[in-house]
Design a protein around this motif. Structure first.
Motif, mmCIF file in Angstrom:
data_model
loop_
_atom_site.group_PDB
_atom_site.id
_atom_site.type_symbol
_atom_site.label_atom_id
_atom_site.label_comp_id
_atom_site.label_asym_id
_atom_site.label_seq_id
_atom_site.Cartn_x
_atom_site.Cartn_y
_atom_site.Cartn_z
ATOM 1 N N ALA A 131 -5.410 -6.378 -20.449
ATOM 2 C CA ALA A 131 -4.550 -5.912 -19.784
ATOM 3 C C ALA A 131 -4.603 -4.451 -19.185
ATOM 4 C CB ALA A 131 -2.969 -5.925 -20.483
ATOM 5 N N ALA A 132 -4.714 -4.071 -19.873
ATOM 6 C CA ALA A 132 -5.317 -2.504 -19.204
ATOM 7 C C ALA A 132 -6.514 -2.736 -17.878
ATOM 8 C CB ALA A 132 -6.011 -1.192 -20.732
ATOM 9 N N VAL A 133 -7.059 -3.459 -17.852
ATOM 10 C CA VAL A 133 -8.224 -3.469 -16.954
ATOM 11 C C VAL A 133 -7.394 -4.551 -15.429
ATOM 12 C CG1 VAL A 133 -10.258 -5.323 -15.832
ATOM 13 C CG2 VAL A 133 -10.382 -4.287 -18.514
ATOM 14 N N ALA A 134 -6.696 -5.503 -15.959
ATOM 15 C CA ALA A 134 -6.028 -5.633 -14.799
ATOM 16 C C ALA A 134 -4.431 -4.725 -14.491
ATOM 17 C CB ALA A 134 -4.612 -6.735 -15.783
ATOM 18 N N GLY A 135 -5.001 -3.418 -15.379
ATOM 19 C CA GLY A 135 -3.956 -2.182 -14.697
ATOM 20 C C GLY A 135 -3.693 -1.337 -13.465
ATOM 21 N N VAL A 136 -5.750 -1.541 -14.493
ATOM 22 C CA VAL A 136 -6.341 -0.817 -13.391
ATOM 23 C C VAL A 136 -6.354 -1.409 -12.129
ATOM 24 C CG1 VAL A 136 -8.432 0.560 -12.656
ATOM 25 C CG2 VAL A 136 -7.360 0.450 -15.395
ATOM 26 N N PHE A 137 -6.870 -2.492 -11.958
ATOM 27 C CA PHE A 137 -7.559 -3.512 -10.964
ATOM 28 C C PHE A 137 -6.560 -3.217 -9.924
ATOM 29 C CE2 PHE A 137 -8.315 -7.441 -9.272
ATOM 30 C CZ PHE A 137 -9.332 -7.201 -7.523
ATOM 31 N N HIS A 138 -4.759 -3.784 -10.431
ATOM 32 C CA HIS A 138 -3.203 -3.867 -9.453
ATOM 33 C C HIS A 138 -3.175 -2.582 -9.299
ATOM 34 C CE1 HIS A 138 -0.107 -5.832 -7.912
ATOM 35 N NE2 HIS A 138 0.697 -4.993 -8.611
ATOM 36 N N ILE A 139 -3.730 -1.415 -9.700
ATOM 37 C CA ILE A 139 -3.583 -0.163 -9.194
ATOM 38 C C ILE A 139 -4.326 -0.022 -8.208
ATOM 39 C CG2 ILE A 139 -4.191 2.309 -8.754
ATOM 40 C CD1 ILE A 139 -3.436 2.434 -12.499
ATOM 41 N N ILE A 140 -5.126 -0.589 -7.883
ATOM 42 C CA ILE A 140 -6.001 -0.596 -6.373
ATOM 43 C C ILE A 140 -5.521 -1.333 -5.084
ATOM 44 C CG2 ILE A 140 -8.102 -0.944 -5.662
ATOM 45 C CD1 ILE A 140 -10.103 -0.742 -7.977
ATOM 46 N N ASN A 141 -5.016 -1.773 -5.828
ATOM 47 C CA ASN A 141 -4.521 -2.526 -5.148
ATOM 48 C C ASN A 141 -3.532 -2.882 -4.592
ATOM 49 O OD1 ASN A 141 -6.668 -4.900 -5.321
ATOM 50 N ND2 ASN A 141 -5.948 -6.090 -7.042
ATOM 51 N N HIS A 142 -2.234 -2.304 -5.135
ATOM 52 C CA HIS A 142 -1.688 -2.125 -4.656
ATOM 53 C C HIS A 142 -0.659 -0.907 -4.167
ATOM 54 C CE1 HIS A 142 2.655 0.645 -5.208
ATOM 55 N NE2 HIS A 142 2.993 -0.511 -4.726
ATOM 56 N N ALA A 143 -2.537 0.357 -4.024
ATOM 57 C CA ALA A 143 -2.184 1.189 -3.703
ATOM 58 C C ALA A 143 -2.958 0.834 -1.703
ATOM 59 C CB ALA A 143 -3.490 1.725 -4.024
ATOM 60 N N THR A 144 -3.790 0.058 -2.343
ATOM 61 C CA THR A 144 -4.347 -0.377 -0.432
ATOM 62 C C THR A 144 -2.566 -1.173 0.498
ATOM 63 O OG1 THR A 144 -5.233 -2.210 -1.656
ATOM 64 C CG2 THR A 144 -6.235 -0.514 -1.207
ATOM 65 N N PHE A 145 -2.252 -2.098 -0.325
ATOM 66 C CA PHE A 145 -1.554 -2.628 0.392
ATOM 67 C C PHE A 145 -0.265 -2.259 0.440
ATOM 68 C CE2 PHE A 145 -0.563 -5.122 -3.566
ATOM 69 C CZ PHE A 145 1.059 -4.590 -3.759
ATOM 70 N N LYS A 146 0.130 -1.364 -0.074
ATOM 71 C CA LYS A 146 2.073 -0.833 0.203
ATOM 72 C C LYS A 146 1.736 0.271 0.934
ATOM 73 C CE LYS A 146 4.594 -1.690 -1.418
ATOM 74 N NZ LYS A 146 4.861 -1.745 -3.290
ATOM 75 N N ALA A 147 0.001 1.419 0.823
ATOM 76 C CA ALA A 147 0.132 2.389 1.712
ATOM 77 C C ALA A 147 -0.137 1.519 3.273
ATOM 78 C CB ALA A 147 -1.306 3.067 1.417
ATOM 79 N N SER A 148 -1.001 0.559 3.051
ATOM 80 C CA SER A 148 -0.808 -0.018 4.567
ATOM 81 C C SER A 148 1.159 -0.482 5.380
ATOM 82 C CB SER A 148 -1.323 -0.898 4.816
ATOM 83 O OG SER A 148 -1.452 -1.889 3.784
ATOM 84 N N LEU A 149 1.787 -0.964 3.750
ATOM 85 C CA LEU A 149 2.812 -1.349 4.337
ATOM 86 C C LEU A 149 4.053 -0.153 4.755
ATOM 87 C CD1 LEU A 149 3.533 -3.755 1.608
ATOM 88 C CD2 LEU A 149 3.914 -4.618 4.401
ATOM 89 N N PHE A 150 3.986 0.587 4.382
ATOM 90 C CA PHE A 150 4.521 1.822 4.384
ATOM 91 C C PHE A 150 3.646 2.593 6.223
ATOM 92 C CE2 PHE A 150 6.130 2.909 0.011
ATOM 93 C CZ PHE A 150 7.671 3.238 0.502
#
Ligand code: NA
Ligand code: NA
Lengths: 504, 89, 178, 118, 128, 931
Positions: free
Chosen positions: F321-340
């Motif tokens: 789960a922690a690995v998944a968390g780290v992975f989602h951090i990366i992904n969220h950063a990329t798509f959310k920054a671009s969305l904003f």
């Protein structure tokens, strides 16, 4: 016999007199420059003294060559030297600020200021309890006179309260002195500490009464609840440089608490040891909280800063009550930090008030300040420092305070209230800042500009916060060393009264 | 004998002082009170001198002299105040 | 009548004499040191104080002055005995009175001495000297002035006035030659 | 005598304190003066009472304690300076604020206060 | 010699004490302010003179000392007592204190009061 | 290369935009970008060693006593975050160059942004927890400055204050947590702490510590119930929102969860607090996002929801789960920054962010639309995009946990529900903005943004796609090293493949996609339902709350401090009663057994007079003149008491002060009312009487207790040494001018200062001259009675003589400079009284303040003279000389000192009294300094 110990008292005294006499008194410029140069010199002397004492350890100066406990002595130890440096540093800022024009708004600004310095330094240095009273009176009378500088209804009103309360305090001080003299038979602080150890049981409670009366006096000076009432109005109405200097006034009370209740009633005092702690602790906490509430409640910025002083006093007093080396070191470091930054804030408040037209420093929408970038930056820096946010010195002070409370009874009360009041301060400051700089009504701008000396003064005091942060390592070490020296009562007695037979 | 005389005179002066105090309290007018106070000052000079005799010490003289002075000056000041309000004009 | 001193270094000789004596009285000593100091002060202090003194007529007849003083002392003692009797006697029988006495004297010093003498002697107290001259213009002529006195027990008004004028005022005029 | 002396000190203190609690500047000044008397007597008493022992060498063989006397002298002078300042401050306050109340303004009468809280 | 002096001291002290007391009795007994003034002004001053003389003799009893500085107090009182009395009576006039009923020369009192206060205009001739 | 530079460069970079303020906008942007670019390069140069599991550590001593050393610690997790911060930061700088208008101060913006970047890097690179806190708070400050960038907008100011309040409060909790942590672990070094997980978790303070720690994390990461500040922070310029509120700052809390994972996680408490908070946040955020009409608002709530998701993952106490968390951090950063950033482009080019007005933008900005669609799809978890991968892992992990026992199924269920909402709001974002008819009431005609404004979005969207397609290749190493840092090296087996076969997570994804579409189609009912609910304006509520807080603070404060001196005094005296009274109660016996002196009749009379007059003063205090007369009697009696009890010096001083005080009070009373009106309420009088009596009883008892106790004192020394050491026989005077001469110096200084202060008080005072006394009587006519004037003139020389006498004898007999000075001053004042100011001024035109200064100088210099002889200050000197004829005389430095006292006293007294007297004349103290 190191004459340097006396210079912090004599130099301002002489300066004050020279300013009042020809040829200095003829022109404002001469008065200013003499005052500033003398204060700069005072700073140099204080620093040199500090360095000397760091090398040599506690040193005393027997006035009139009458050895303790008979004559009056001045004691230079690390604690007093730190306070001397602090005062001189603060004073240089305040005087520079005053020399930009505020000094000419009434008579005798510079002489009174120097007299006040004389009183403050005397109070820090003296090793004699009655002499402490005398210097208290010197600094008080000078402060009364300075308080009304430049006049105005608010000042008069505040001064009436301030004076009457302090006069009552002085009466209590004298009563306490009489009780202590009448039971211990001496006035020298070290000798008192010694006599306390040999106290007959019959006199125990009398001494306690005297000591607790002293507590009232110092609590009044330090502005501890419920004796803090004089402070907000006084500080808020005082002329800026005076208010800035006043930032150290409450610390004198704290200092006196530290002196009396760690030396006379220190670990050697048997049943009287630490007799003030159980009072200082709760009331210190309450003061801190009240100050924080006051920060929120304040309708004008100067009053807010005055309440910040209360917050700092509360924190200090609680730590005085903790009675361990870390706590006392924290007290010293935090004293220096909070004094200088509050001083800077008082000056800044004046600069802001001048540029906001009629609204002055009231927290309402007003015309925009003329130099928003400059003043805004200064404000943010001051606010960060005073709120205990990194990176300026405030956060180090806060961490020291919190760490020092480890293991103390009621540590979590302290933590909770300290952190809560920090939050309230943060809220209050952000509200004040956004109102002062951002709630602009109308497009009109003031003409006033910050003068070079004023800017220098604020930056000078603010720079202390930076220096305290950068050199925090050696400075905290100094604080710890000073605290250790303070706690070493037997050592102090041994060096002041070598014939007493006390061995540390 | 002298000792008895001194105590007798002490008694007289004390009585005088009490009478002064009575008038001071009683009034009825301000000048009456001031007069009573002035008299009280002078009578206390006598008291002090007697103390000096009792103790056989000349150290009390200056105190007596000063009381004479303050009796006068304060009477004058209070009267001037009642007359003119402004005592230095 | 003289108003200006004979010697500028010793503007008020009688006062100097008084001070000389007083210094010796105070120190209760006739040692050379004290005599020296007494001299210095007796000259120095009047010299300093001279400026704080309005011009007054000088004593022209010192012998007479001495006699006057002795007379007043004697009067004080007799008068006091009378007053003591009056005080201890029946209060109802007192005949108090206000009397005014026309003044021939004009200068402050003699007037003051007169008023003081009257106050210290037979049952009388000086109440006022009027009209006051402080509101007069410099060139205005001096009006007739009066001394108002209060008498504790008055027998005969005319006699009282006459006594005061002859016993005190006249010698004063003589002493100061005014 | 000590009892009487203590009684006087206590009574003077009480009177002084009561006056200092008044609402106008002048009674406060008077109260302060009274309190100063009490305090001075108190300090003096801390050296214990002595009837024949003025502290002039050669006049006695049992001297009073000179130190409290010196302290009282200092206290008197300082007290005088402070009283003087307070008196003038009282004048200044009256001039600036138009009344001689210690708070610089007349307290609202009681019934008015009650109305406001309603 | 000393014996005589002792008698002198006793005499002067008693004399002085009596006059002081009489002066104060007068202060209490007399019916109005103006009559009260006489006792303290005169009797007390004389009484003080007596006591001070007593003191002078007392301290001069011991050989080789001559204590005469009490003279100074006497001189001072003699100089100042009339002035105090004068100021007091002026104040009384100004305050229009009532004289006891049978006081003679009421007109003089009125005139004095008028002069003490502002109504006593100097253009108004004092002798009717 | 020194890793410190990664932090130091952006720190220095804060100044660059300010230095380039005069340059063009592009130069400013490029200049600003230089430092982070360089830092990024340095960071990348460490890739090799970091990925190989090395921890780069550098340490400098700073405040060793507090355990605060400057430590830079670069491990996988720090690397990942530094990379995000620097890379996205650079894109933001580029984007902001085009976003900011001409009116906005670009240097200020960039400077704040760089400050923020420094703070963030500081958090992630710190190896000391106090240092982490330092930078943590710095992010709060810098984000305050950034949110309030458009300070003229009230919502910006309020939003900034709200953010600061919430995150600041959290910061304080965090500080407490860190201090506890450091105290438990015995070190504030991160490395030491991370090794002591077991010790920490067994410590009794662990629960408190954890709660404080999580409060810090959750406030910063906008977790429920602290989530509300984040949408209000959207008042900031969009680059700020993109950077702070999606990619970086809000991740700081998440970062801490990850950072302290080895030390704090693994307990039940951790699971309950972290995962449940995360779950709630996930749901609440997703639900609320759907209903936002503001484009940025929707994105903000979706951010909250995703942050909840990551938190939930970390809370599950499972390595994967922690690995998944780290992975989602990366992904969220990329798509959310671009969305904003895309949202910012839309706002910038169309002038609105309201989705009810923005419709059919596809026709105006197809490229932006495409980019945004891809990013939104990634957010919705559409396959082949990065969001899908981490969401799959998330679903899998929710299924793996059994922490809620029999109710464990709730977590995956709710996760799916949240995903449904997530799909729905993503759909709404795309459909409402780019399709759905024509725009309504836009002020501008929308068009594509400048080339380089879109570039950052393009870069990020490309990354979304690439990671979605080839995750292992692109981010495998990064994720590996970061996750192993989080898990302290115990990295589990996991695969980053796109396809894991048909399994439950895939089903959940499918349900989410389908459900989301369905929900969006049926959104009408849902919107109606939502709009039926009472609307919650958090900003206003918060603002009202703050106002309420302020107002209650004000009320409380004013209730405590009502501005009444009488209350202050009462409190002061109550404190006295309690503190001085308690020891008295604890005393066994008041008396100390010392024999009392018998009372005689004379003393009893004196005492009676004292008591009566004191009482009379109180009773008649309203008649001020009478009160003055009464208190004069008290003063007189006190002086007589001093005389009686062998203190002639005291009596003399008291008497001479008494005269001056009476004159002073008479002078003063002219300017004050002559009567005190009756005002105190009876209850208050009773209270005051009680208080005064208590104080009196205590003080009296204390003095009795002291007087009746035997005692030894240092005073014998003074008696023994006065003649031999001080050269005088009046011991009191020798104490004053010699043994304790320094006190006297201070005392005359007080007098002098008081005089100066009084002069100051009297300058510029509004003059008012009462024309009649208290009874309305006009003042008497005669100003200077003749008798008085003449006598005063005769008294002057006498008084001078006496004062000289008293002055010189002081050292050996009662007297001295102070008394002599007062006598002189009184004689001169008598002249003022009897002759007036004009008369005196004509004869003596001295400025008394200068007399004061000269007097003090004399005393000062006398003390200093001893330095010439190598002695301490104020060391006295005296000698006896034999003079011919005169005999032996004594010369003593004490005389010079006393002369200083004398001159000061004369000057000060005259300055006080004459200045006050001159108030009614034309010579009244003037404002200009008349030295
Ligand atoms: Na739309
Ligand atoms: Na005047």
């Amino acid at each position: 016999m190191n004459h340097l110990i006396l210079v912090p008292i004599l130099l301002p005294f002489l300066t004050a007199l020279l300013i009042m006499l020809p040829p200095i008194h003829y022109s404002p410029q001469r008065r200013r420059w003499l005052s500033m140069i003398a204060t700069a010199l005072l700073l140099v002397v204080s620093v040199v003294l500090l360095l000397t004492i760091q090398q040599q350890g506690l040193t005393f100066y027997a006035l009139g060559n009458w050895q303790p406990p008979f004559g009056i002595i001045m004691v230079a130890d690390l604690v007093s030297c730190i306070m001397l440096c602090l005062t001189a540093f603060l004073a240089l800022g305040a005087i520079s600020y005053g020399s930009a024009g505020e000094d000419e708004k009434g008579s005798f600004f510079h002489p009174l200021f120097q007299f006040q310095l004389m009183g403050i330094n005397g109070a820090f240095l003296t090793g004699d309890l009655f002499n402490l009273f005398v210097f208290f009176e010197v600094l008080l009378i000078a402060s009364y006179a300075l308080l009304i500088h430049a006049g105005g209804k608010n000042k008069t009103r505040a001064t009436v309260h301030y004076v009457i309360l302090n006069l009552t305090g002085s009466a209590v001080f004298l009563l306490a002195l009489a009780i202590l003299y009448g039971t211990l038979g001496t006035l020298n602080i070290a000798d008192m500490a010694l006599k306390v150890t040999q106290l007959p049981d019959d006199n125990l409670m009398l001494v306690k009464a005297g000591a607790l009366m002293l507590l009232i006096v110092f609590a009044l000076k330090a502005a501890i609840l419920p004796l803090q009432f004089w402070l907000p109005a006084t500080y808020a109405s005082a002329s800026a440089p005076v208010a800035a200097l006043f930032a150290v006034m409450t610390k004198i009370g704290v200092y006196a608490l530290l002196r009396v209740f760690t030396t006379i009633f220190g670990e050697q005092a048997g049943p009287l040891q630490g007799l003030a702690n159980s009072w200082l602790w709760p009331f210190g906490l309450a003061t801190m909280l009240l100050g924080a509430i006051g920060v929120l409640a304040s309708q004008d910025f100067r009053k807010l800063v005055a309440n910040l002083v209360l917050v700092s006093v509360g924190s200090l007093v609680v730590l005085v009550a903790v009675q361990n080396t870390a706590a006392h070191a924290a007290v010293l470091y935090y004293t220096v930090h909070s004094t200088l930054i509050c001083g800077a804030l008082f000056l800044l408040a004046d600069l802001i008030a001048t540029q906001r037209g009629k609204a002055q420093d009231r927290l309402v929408a007003a015309r925009r300040v003329n130099q928003p970038v400059l003043l805004g930056t200064l404000f943010v820096l001051c606010a960060i420092s005073v709120a205990g946010l990194p990176p300026l010195s405030g956060f180090i002070g806060k961490v020291m305070l919190l760490q020092a409370a480890f293991g103390a009874n009621g540590q979590y009360w302290l933590w909770a209230i300290l952190l809560l009041s920090s939050l309230l301060v943060l809220i209050g400051l952000s509200r004040a800042g956004s109102t002062l700089f951002w709630r602009v009504s109308g497009m009109q701008k003031a003409e006033e500009r910050v003068q070079p000396l004023q800017l220098f003064a604020v930056l000078w005091l603010l720079s202390a916060s930076l220096l305290l942060m950068v050199f925090a390592g050696p400075l905290t070490e100094l604080s710890f060393a000073a605290a250790r020296q303070l706690a070493d009562v037997l050592g102090t007695i041994q060096s002041i009264l070598p014939g007493s037979g006390v061995l540390p | 004998m002298l000792a008895q005389v001194i105590f007798l005179v002490f008694g007289m002066i004390s009585l005088a002082l009490l009478l002064n105090l009575w008038r001071l309290m009683r009034g009825p007018s301000l000048p009456d009170r001031i007069l009573a106070l002035d008299t009280m000052y002078i009578n206390s000079i006598a008291l002090i001198i007697l103390y000096g005799l009792l103790m056989g010490s000349p150290l009390y003289f200056e105190a007596a002299l000063l009381i004479a002075m303050i009796g006068f000056v304060s009477t004058v000041a209070v009267c001037k105040f009642l007359l003119r309000g402004d005592i230095i004009e | 009548m003289r108003m200006t001193p004979r010697f500028s270094w010793l503007p008020t000789p009688y006062r100097s004499l008084l001070l000389f004596v007083i210094w010796l009285l105070l120190n209760q000593s006739l040692a050379l040191l004290h005599l020296f100091f007494a001299t210095v002060l007796a000259i120095g202090i009047p010299w300093i104080c001279y400026r704080f003194r309005d011009p007054q007529p000088l004593i022209e007849r010192p012998g007479l002055a001495l006699r006057y003083i002795l007379r007043v002392f004697a009067d004080i003692i007799t008068a006091n005995a009378q007053v003591a009797v009056l005080i201890l006697g029946p209060v109802k029988k007192l005949r108090p009175a206000f009397v005014r006495i026309p003044l021939d004297l004009q200068h402050n010093l003699p007037l003051t001495i007169l008023a003081a003498s009257v106050s210290m002697t037979p049952g009388t107290v000086s109440a006022d000297i009027y009209p006051s001259i402080e509101h007069l213009a410099p060139d205005e002529p001096l009006p007739q002035r009066w001394l108002l006195i209060h008498v504790l027990d008055m027998d005969n008004e005319a006699e009282l006035i006459a006594t005061i004028k002859s016993r005190y005022e006249a010698p004063l005029k003589e002493i100061f030659q005014c | 005598m000590e009892t009487l002396f203590a009684l006087c000190i206590g009574f003077l203190t009480a009177c002084g304190v009561f006056l200092m609690l008044r609402g106008r500047t002048f009674p406060v000044v008077v109260g302060l003066t009274m309190l100063s008397y009490a305090v001075n007597l108190f300090i003096f008493a801390s050296g214990r009472l002595n009837l024949k022992g003025a502290v002039v060498l050669g006049t006695s063989d049992n001297y009073a304690d000179p130190l409290p006397q010196a302290l009282v002298l200092t206290a008197i002078v300082i007290g005088f300076a402070m009283t003087a300042f307070l008196v003038i401050l009282a004048i200044r306050a009256r001039a600036d604020l138009g009344n001689d109340h210690v708070d610089g303004s007349m307290p609202a009468p009681r019934h008015a206060k009650r109305e406001r809280t309603k | 010699m000393n014996h005589w002096l002792e008698w002198a001291v006793a005499f002067f002290l008693l004399l002085g004490g009596s006059f002081v007391l009489i002066g104060s009795i007068g202060l209490v007994r007399m019916p109005d302010f103006f009559t009260r003034l006489h006792g303290p002004t005169k009797a007390t001053t004389l009484g003080m003179g007596g006591i001070l003389l007593g003191s002078i003799f007392y301290f001069s009893m011991s050989p080789e000392t001559l204590s005469v500085h009490e003279m100074l107090i006497t001189i001072f009182l003699l100089i100042t007592a009339p002035v105090s009395a004068h100021m007091l009576i002026k104040t009384a006039l100004h305050h229009r204190l009532k004289a006891v009923e049978h006081t003679q020369g009421e007109q003089e009192l009125k005139r004095g009061q008028a002069f003490a206060s502002k109504e006593g205009n100097r253009s108004e001739t004092p002798d009717d | 290369m020194n890793v410190l530079w990664i932090l130091l460069l952006p720190m220095l970079g804060t100044l660059v935009p300010l230095l380039l303020a005069k340059q063009s906008r592009s130069r400013n942007a490029w200049g600003t970008a230089a430092a982070p670019a360089l830092a990024l390069a340095i960071l990348l140069s460490t890739t090799q060693s970091v990925f190989s599991g090395e921890v780069l550590l550098q340490q400098w001593q700073w405040i060793p006593l507090l355990g605060l050393d400057l430590t830079i610690r670069l491990d996988g997790l720090a690397y990942l975050f530094s990379l995000l911060i620097l890379a996205i930061g650079l894109l933001i700088i580029l984007y902001a160059r085009y976003y900011l208008s001409e009116q906005d101060s670009m240097p200020r913006f960039y400077s704040f942004l760089m400050l923020f970047m420094t703070a963030m890097l500081g958090i992630v690179l710190s190896g000391n927890i106090l240092q982490i806190w330092l930078f943590w708070e710095l992010t709060s400050i810098s984000s305050f400055l950034l949110i309030s960038f458009w300070w003229h907008k009230s919502e910006a100011r309020r939003g900034a204050r709200m953010a600061l309040t919430i995150t600041g409060g959290g910061g304080l909790c965090l500080l407490a947590a860190f201090l506890l942590l450091g105290n438990i672990a015995g070190s504030y070094q991160l490395a030491d702490i991370l090794e002591q997980g077991a010790l920490i978790q067994q410590h009794s303070l662990y629960p408190l510590l954890l709660v404080l720690f999580l409060l810090g994390c959750f406030t910063k990461s906008a977790q429920f119930p602290f989530h509300f500040w984040l949408p209000n922070a959207m008042a900031a310029p969009t680059p700020v929102s993109a950077y702070l509120h999606s990619a970086t700052m809000v991740k700081a809390g998440i970062f801490l969860l990850a950072r302290f994972y080895p030390a704090l996680s693994g307990t039940e408490l951790w699971f309950l607090l972290v995962s449940l908070t995360g779950l709630t946040t996930l749901l609440v955020g997703a639900y609320l996002a759907l209903f936002k009409h503001d484009l940025k608002g929707l994105l903000a709530y979706s951010t909250i929801s995703h942050l909840g998701l990551i938190t939930l993952l970390f809370g599950l106490n499972a390595p994967l789960a922690a690995v998944a968390g780290v992975f989602h951090i990366i992904n969220h950063a990329t798509f959310k920054a671009s969305l904003f950033m895309a949202a910012g482009i839309i706002d910038h080019e169309s002038g609105s962010r309201d989705m009810r007005r923005l419709n059919g933008l596809w026709q105006f900005m197809p490229i932006t639309a495409t980019l945004m669609m891809v990013a939104a799809a990634a957010m919705a978890g559409v396959p082949l995009l990065n969001g899908f991968l981490s969401k799959e892992m998330f679903f899998a992990e929710t299924l793996q946990q059994h922490l809620l026992g029999a109710l464990s199924w709730i977590i995956p269920l709710l996760a799916t529900v949240a995903a449904v909402f997530s799909v729905a709001y993503s759909l709404r974002l795309i459909h409402d903005v780019f399709f759905n008819g024509q725009p309504k009431g836009l002020t501008k005609t929308p068009h594509e943004p400048p080339r380089y404004m879109r570039l950052p979005v393009e870069v990020l969207v490309v990354l979304c796609i690439l990671v979605g397609i080839a995750p292992a290749m692109l981010v495998g190493g990064l994720l590996n090293s970061a996750a192993s840092a989080v898990l302290a090296g115990n990295l589990p087996e996991y695969s980053l493949a796109i396809w894991h076969g048909f399994n439950l997570p895939l089903l959940m994804s499918a349900i989410a996609l389908a459900g989301g579409v369905l929900m969006y189609v049926k959104r009408k009912q849902l919107f109606d339902f939502q709009s039926a609910l009472p609307g919650v304006d958090t900003l206003n509520i918060f603002e009202q709350l703050m106002k309420q807080l302020t107002r209650s603070a004000e009320k409380l404060y004013n209730w405590i401090d009502n501005g009444s001196l009488q209350r202050y005094m009462a409190l002061l005296l109550t404190a006295f009663v309690i503190l001085a009274g308690l020891p008295l109660i604890q005393m066994d016996a008041l008396g100390g057994g010392r024999a009392e002196i018998p009372i005689d009749a004379v003393n009893a009379t004196g005492a009676a007079m004292l008591l009566i007059s004191a009482f009379a003063t109180v009773v008649w205090h309203r008649k001020r003149v009478v009160a003055l007369l009464m208190i004069s009697v008290v003063g007189l009696m006190v002086s007589i008491a001093f005389t009686r009890f062998s203190a002639p010096d005291l009596a003399l001083t008291q008497l001479s002060v008494e005269v001056v005080t009476i004159i002073l009070l008479m002078l003063a009373l002219f300017f004050l009312p002559h009567k005190t009106p009756k005002q105190s309420e009876p209850s208050k009088v009773v209270r005051d009487l009680g208080l005064a009596s208590l104080v009196g009883i205590i003080v009296g008892s204390l003095s009795y207790a002291i007087m009746t106790r035997p005692f030894t004192t240092i005073s014998d020394f003074f008696i023994a040494n006065a003649k031999t050491g001080g050269g005088g026989t009046n011991v009191v005077n020798v104490i004053l001018v010699d043994f304790r001469g320094f006190d006297t110096l201070g005392e005359i200084a007080v007098l002098g200062i008081a005089a100066l202060g009084i002069f100051k008080l009297l300058t510029r005072i509004p003059v008012f001259k009462p024309s009649s006394d208290g009874e309305g009587r006009p003042w008497a006519r005669e100003r200077h009675p003749l008798l008085l004037a003449t006598v005063a003139q005769s008294i002057l020389p006498l008084a001078l003589m006496v004062s000289i006498y008293i002055f010189f004898r002081g050292h050996n007999l009662p007297g001295g400079g102070f008394i002599a000075g007062l006598i002189t001053a009184v004689a001169i004042i008598l002249l003022y009284i009897s002759q007036g100011v004009d008369w005196v001024k004509a004869r003596m035109n001295i400025e008394y303040q200068r007399v004061v200064a000269v007097g003090l100088l004399i005393a000062f210099m006398t003390g200093l003279a001893s330095w010439l002889f190598g002695r301490p200050y104020l060391t006295s000197w005296f000698d006896y000389f034999q003079l011919p004829l005169f005999g032996e005389i004594e010369l003593a430095s004490a005389i010079a000192f006393d002369l200083g006292v004398y001159v000061t006293v004369v000057g000060a007294t005259l300055l006080i009294l004459a200045s006050l007297g001159k108030m009614t004349t034309s010579y009244r103290p003037t404002h200009k300094e008349q030295l």
